[in-house]
Design a protein around this motif. Sequence first.
Motif, PDB file in Angstrom:
ATOM      1  N   LEU A  18       0.844  -1.191   0.000  1.00  5.30           N
ATOM      2  CA  LEU A  18       0.000   0.000   0.000  1.00  5.30           C
ATOM      3  C   LEU A  18       0.881   1.244   0.000  1.00  5.30           C
ATOM      4  O   LEU A  18       1.774   1.381   0.839  1.00  5.30           O
ATOM      5  CB  LEU A  18      -0.914  -0.013   1.222  1.00  5.30           C
ATOM      6  N   MET A  19       0.610   2.132  -0.939  1.00  7.51           N
ATOM      7  CA  MET A  19       1.411   3.348  -1.085  1.00  7.51           C
ATOM      8  C   MET A  19       0.708   4.522  -0.406  1.00  7.51           C
ATOM      9  O   MET A  19      -0.520   4.562  -0.294  1.00  7.51           O
ATOM     10  CB  MET A  19       1.639   3.652  -2.562  1.00  7.51           C
ATOM     11  N   ASN A  20       1.502   5.492   0.019  1.00  7.07           N
ATOM     12  CA  ASN A  20       0.975   6.691   0.649  1.00  7.07           C
ATOM     13  C   ASN A  20       0.165   7.474  -0.382  1.00  7.07           C
ATOM     14  O   ASN A  20       0.658   7.767  -1.473  1.00  7.07           O
ATOM     15  CB  ASN A  20       2.146   7.547   1.156  1.00  7.07           C
ATOM     16  N   PRO A  21      -1.087   7.814  -0.068  1.00  5.69           N
ATOM     17  CA  PRO A  21      -1.913   8.506  -1.067  1.00  5.69           C
ATOM     18  C   PRO A  21      -1.419   9.911  -1.407  1.00  5.69           C
ATOM     19  O   PRO A  21      -1.725  10.439  -2.478  1.00  5.69           O
ATOM     20  CB  PRO A  21      -3.296   8.551  -0.421  1.00  5.69           C
ATOM     21  N   SER A  36      -6.402 -11.980  -8.037  1.00  9.90           N
ATOM     22  CA  SER A  36      -6.461 -11.436  -9.384  1.00  9.90           C
ATOM     23  C   SER A  36      -7.904 -11.134  -9.753  1.00  9.90           C
ATOM     24  O   SER A  36      -8.827 -11.837  -9.333  1.00  9.90           O
ATOM     25  CB  SER A  36      -5.874 -12.448 -10.366  1.00  9.90           C
ATOM     26  N   ILE A  37      -8.099 -10.113 -10.572  1.00 10.88           N
ATOM     27  CA  ILE A  37      -9.443  -9.748 -11.002  1.00 10.88           C
ATOM     28  C   ILE A  37     -10.094 -10.867 -11.813  1.00 10.88           C
ATOM     29  O   ILE A  37     -11.313 -10.976 -11.869  1.00 10.88           O
ATOM     30  CB  ILE A  37      -9.426  -8.418 -11.792  1.00 10.88           C
ATOM     31  N   ASP A  38      -9.282 -11.746 -12.408  1.00 12.01           N
ATOM     32  CA  ASP A  38      -9.853 -12.860 -13.165  1.00 12.01           C
ATOM     33  C   ASP A  38      -9.799 -14.182 -12.395  1.00 12.01           C
ATOM     34  O   ASP A  38     -10.043 -15.241 -12.962  1.00 12.01           O
ATOM     35  CB  ASP A  38      -9.193 -12.981 -14.534  1.00 12.01           C
ATOM     36  N   HIS A  39      -9.529 -14.119 -11.102  1.00 10.59           N
ATOM     37  CA  HIS A  39      -9.575 -15.313 -10.252  1.00 10.59           C
ATOM     38  C   HIS A  39     -11.004 -15.843 -10.239  1.00 10.59           C
ATOM     39  O   HIS A  39     -11.971 -15.064 -10.266  1.00 10.59           O
ATOM     40  CB  HIS A  39      -9.125 -14.943  -8.836  1.00 10.59           C
ATOM     41  N   ASN A 117      -6.266  -0.420  -9.385  1.00 11.76           N
ATOM     42  CA  ASN A 117      -5.131  -0.129 -10.260  1.00 11.76           C
ATOM     43  C   ASN A 117      -4.129  -1.278 -10.260  1.00 11.76           C
ATOM     44  O   ASN A 117      -3.634  -1.690 -11.311  1.00 11.76           O
ATOM     45  CB  ASN A 117      -4.450   1.175  -9.856  1.00 11.76           C
ATOM     46  N   PHE A 118      -3.827  -1.797  -9.075  1.00  6.52           N
ATOM     47  CA  PHE A 118      -2.902  -2.915  -8.934  1.00  6.52           C
ATOM     48  C   PHE A 118      -3.403  -4.130  -9.710  1.00  6.52           C
ATOM     49  O   PHE A 118      -2.663  -4.762 -10.455  1.00  6.52           O
ATOM     50  CB  PHE A 118      -2.743  -3.258  -7.450  1.00  6.52           C
ATOM     51  N   SER A 119      -4.654  -4.423  -9.537  1.00  8.25           N
ATOM     52  CA  SER A 119      -5.241  -5.583 -10.193  1.00  8.25           C
ATOM     53  C   SER A 119      -5.222  -5.441 -11.710  1.00  8.25           C
ATOM     54  O   SER A 119      -4.882  -6.386 -12.430  1.00  8.25           O
ATOM     55  CB  SER A 119      -6.667  -5.794  -9.696  1.00  8.25           C
ATOM     56  N   CYS A 120      -5.581  -4.267 -12.200  1.00  8.95           N
ATOM     57  CA  CYS A 120      -5.583  -4.037 -13.650  1.00  8.95           C
ATOM     58  C   CYS A 120      -4.173  -4.097 -14.220  1.00  8.95           C
ATOM     59  O   CYS A 120      -3.943  -4.695 -15.275  1.00  8.95           O
ATOM     60  CB  CYS A 120      -6.236  -2.699 -13.979  1.00  8.95           C
ATOM     61  N   GLU A 121      -3.210  -3.500 -13.527  1.00  8.33           N
ATOM     62  CA  GLU A 121      -1.821  -3.538 -13.991  1.00  8.33           C
ATOM     63  C   GLU A 121      -1.301  -4.971 -13.986  1.00  8.33           C
ATOM     64  O   GLU A 121      -0.632  -5.400 -14.925  1.00  8.33           O
ATOM     65  CB  GLU A 121      -0.940  -2.655 -13.113  1.00  8.33           C
ATOM     66  N   ARG A 122      -1.620  -5.707 -12.946  1.00  2.37           N
ATOM     67  CA  ARG A 122      -1.172  -7.090 -12.839  1.00  2.37           C
ATOM     68  C   ARG A 122      -1.781  -7.928 -13.961  1.00  2.37           C
ATOM     69  O   ARG A 122      -1.117  -8.765 -14.545  1.00  2.37           O
ATOM     70  CB  ARG A 122      -1.561  -7.648 -11.474  1.00  2.37           C
ATOM     71  N   ARG A 123      -3.029  -7.690 -14.269  1.00  6.94           N
ATOM     72  CA  ARG A 123      -3.722  -8.438 -15.324  1.00  6.94           C
ATOM     73  C   ARG A 123      -3.062  -8.208 -16.683  1.00  6.94           C
ATOM     74  O   ARG A 123      -3.015  -9.106 -17.513  1.00  6.94           O
ATOM     75  CB  ARG A 123      -5.188  -8.039 -15.371  1.00  6.94           C
TER      76      ARG A 123
END
Length: 128
Positions: A18-21, A36-39, A117-123
């Motif tokens: 988790l990054m500082n906002p 994953s979003i496609d899990h 964002n993390f999930s989309c980038e990972r996908r």
Amino acid sequence: MFNIDDYKVTTDAIEMKLMNPYHPEKETGAVIMVLSIDHKDVDAVAAKIRQRQVDMKNGKESITLKDSEAMVLEQVSAMVVGWSGLGNKDGEEVKFDTKTIGEFLTENDWITTQIMNFSCERRNFTKA
């Protein structure tokens, strides 16, 4: 209301730092375990959401912004299977709890954004 206990959740997750906002280049020290979003478990939730959308459209109901936000929150909540190092505004550690995850993410929408964002980038970088 969405209840993640209605879905089978496995431990096929990856750690998201988790990054500082306010300073996106700085880590907060917190880690969120994200499916994953496609899990298959997340996809099952997405299928239920899509069916609700179809039912709403067929019933001539318009999907409001509030409806859309709730659906995104439901899917993101299904993606999170654990975390560590998260604190509340009083500095107390927030224990992972499937019953209150939606409420926590609603209060901390910046975390929801990072998970999406993390999930989309990972996908984008995984094989289909």
